[in-house]
Enzyme design. Sequence first.
Site, PDB file in Angstrom:
ATOM      1  CB  SER A  32      -4.198  -2.464   0.542  1.00  0.00           C
ATOM      2  OG  SER A  32      -3.597  -1.971  -0.628  1.00  0.00           O
ATOM      3  CG  ASP A  34      -6.268   0.497  -0.893  1.00  0.00           C
ATOM      4  OD1 ASP A  34      -6.430   0.358   0.335  1.00  0.00           O
ATOM      5  OD2 ASP A  34      -5.209   0.221  -1.477  1.00  0.00           O
TER       6      ASP A  34
END
Length: 285
Positions: A59, A172
């Site tokens: 991320s 993610d």
Amino acid sequence: MDSHKDKEQGVKPAERAGGKPYRLGVAFSGGGARGFAHAGALMAIEEAGLRPDIVAGVSAGSVIAVLYAAGVRPLQMAELFARTGFRDFAELNLGSGGIFGIERFMNFILRATGGIRRLEDLPMPAIICATDLDHGKSVAFTKGEIGPRVMASCSIPIVFKPVRIDGVQYVDGGVLRNHPAWALRDKCDVLIGVNVSPLVESSNCKSIISVAMRTYKLLTRANTTADMKLCDVSVSTPELAEYAVFNLKKIKELFLRGYIDTRHALIEAGMWKPESKSTDQSISK
């Protein structure tokens, strides 16, 4: 040691004394805007006389990993984002698996890398970790186009739409593994991990985004501990809990916090040796 491109093509890297291809690796967790603490961590690592040979990120950590591998200095990272906000990177995109799209963000990162578009072309090896939504597993990208892979690694479910790469949907990396130590542990002699996702109690979940973000934070807390234990030096940043995930107005404070906490961790580990000129001297066992 053979080039990174050779390793990506399957050529076995030259054996080192430690039996692993790299001496020092650094793993960066997810954490949204708090990821700028990673840039401060890198400044502390460099001031300690250490020079990473490979980096990995999830991320927000994937953004820092790619920028650093492209040659962007820690302070430059903070300057790049100093005058930006959430709306500069995300556009409303309802009906496509998420509330927002982040193509603008992808383009911003590609400009910041100086035109480098593929992971295998970066001057330093970098690994981007994401979640394969279709097959329910963590993946570690070591080659391929940087833009879609960073965008996938940053695509928090519900908030951002999934990213399709080669026919597979990704979200993610923090959904399953918010800390990428697992992707580096067998590749380097010494591994430093930085976690910028502390969690505090909260009763302020009144909107769909706040509920999604709280759920995401609970997921990442549960899956981070094991990876932190894989690191030789694990940097925690409990003070960052008070900072909002999408607030880019506190970059300087986040940077400083990352620097202070990493400096403290390296001193505790006996690795703070600013006079050192190379990682060979600083982390020899």
